[in-house]
Design a protein around this motif. Sequence first.
Motif, PDB file in Angstrom:
ATOM      1  N   THR A  49       0.857  -1.196   0.178  1.00  0.00           N
ATOM      2  CA  THR A  49       0.104   0.190  -0.131  1.00  0.00           C
ATOM      3  C   THR A  49       0.927   1.375  -0.063  1.00  0.00           C
ATOM      4  OG1 THR A  49      -1.669  -1.032   1.197  1.00  0.00           O
ATOM      5  CG2 THR A  49      -1.819   1.430   1.148  1.00  0.00           C
ATOM      6  N   ILE A 161      -6.174   5.720  -5.450  1.00  0.00           N
ATOM      7  CA  ILE A 161      -7.051   4.563  -4.958  1.00  0.00           C
ATOM      8  C   ILE A 161      -7.815   4.092  -6.235  1.00  0.00           C
ATOM      9  CG2 ILE A 161      -9.193   3.745  -4.092  1.00  0.00           C
ATOM     10  CD1 ILE A 161      -8.256   5.910  -1.368  1.00  0.00           C
ATOM     11  N   SER A 289      -9.316  -1.938   2.622  1.00  0.00           N
ATOM     12  CA  SER A 289      -9.856  -2.090   1.179  1.00  0.00           C
ATOM     13  C   SER A 289      -9.651  -3.276   0.533  1.00  0.00           C
ATOM     14  CB  SER A 289      -9.129  -1.016   0.279  1.00  0.00           C
ATOM     15  OG  SER A 289      -9.387   0.198   1.034  1.00  0.00           O
ATOM     16  N   TYR A 337     -10.146   5.827   1.707  1.00  0.00           N
ATOM     17  CA  TYR A 337      -9.822   4.604   1.498  1.00  0.00           C
ATOM     18  C   TYR A 337     -10.849   3.320   2.054  1.00  0.00           C
ATOM     19  CZ  TYR A 337      -4.804   4.576   0.343  1.00  0.00           C
ATOM     20  OH  TYR A 337      -3.915   4.743  -0.225  1.00  0.00           O
TER      21      TYR A 337
END
Length: 424
Positions: A49, A161, A289, A337
């Motif tokens: 991430t 994202i 996520s 997120y």
Amino acid sequence: MSAAILFGSMAIMIALGIPIAIVLGVSSMLTLLAAGSPLGVVPAMMQATVQKFSLLTIPLFVLAGAIMDKGGISKRLIRLADSAIGPVHGGLGYVAVVTALFFAAISGSGTATVAAMGSILIPAMKRQGYDAGFSSALSAISGSLGTVIPPSITFIIYGMITGESIGDLFLSGIVPGLIFGLMLCIAVWVQAKKHGWKGDTKRATAGELWKMFLDTVWGLLSPVIVLGGIYAGIFTPTEAAAVAVVYSFIVGVFIYKELHLEELKETLFSTAKTTGMILLIIMNAGIFSWVLTQQGIAASLTEMALTLTDNKYVMLFIINIVFLCAGCVMDNTSALYILVPIIMPIAKALDINMIHLGVILVLNLSIGQVTPPVGPNLYVAADIGQVKFEDICRKMVPLLLMSLVALFVITYVPWLATCLIPGA
């Protein structure tokens, strides 16, 4: 079952006051344990991430904004704007909004803008007879422009994202940010006329303004260099952030000569602290996520939402309500997120432009920065203005109403968000 564990554990921990970064990680791991999935994937997901080159923009833009503030740019912007406006009703209120627009284009952070501008403007407004609560509320919500005007850290995170172009997202925030600022100025004008708030400084002559402009121009050039370089294809947003740091350092040390070793150390420490907090949230939000997708929760929520309505205008209204509520209880990074992976497939199914959606979400979250109980800008401005939290919340009402008008207009006129994007 997985959804119940994920969201149920989240709600309990948030109610207990546990930091959101910890909430995201722990609720995700509890869901994985209940599903019988191995936890060995967690460290790998956390690393994946944050192992993104574009994330470097966050500490660099935060550092650039802090250096420009300590280097004297904020007080020069305020002096120039105040001298140009002079003794008109609400003059310093307009200055608060206009200088927030400029400083936001340097720092990319709403809270940083409140701290930099508010520490100078709130005491000045109080000296000119402005209500302390309103002065603090105006500085708080003007600082929220930092999340709309490019370069915006919130847009960067949304772009990572969704995979949307960060350059296009930056462009999409310019017109909505100006509309946001205009609505705030209207609210200032109404309150200033009602209470008789008027500046006590004479409007500067053309010669004096020119002299002040030349003194301020190095600071004004910062967003021009950064954004111009991105849109001209000279450098990427990440490289632009590095350029902003170097330029800010040169201006603060060698031109304005106000940035000294102690201030530099302070800015480095504050930047490291801010970046650490953001990255911790991003790492745990990345796990969250992934669990949403891996457990099929996002797909189930999408199907459920589409059974409620297939009208995209109604869905946009629902999205606004959801994000306004989310902004009341969590920070921008966590909200994006958590909610974007759920909202994104719904938006695509209804043919909602993802750039336009990004502007809507960022506007909602910018309003969330001045709504309790989280509202970080409220706490910063209340501390600077030395007013009670209840007082600043009460004085925020007319400003929030005008902000919601801006949000409504931008939500249902998508062209305002995409008009500057080539080929949009």
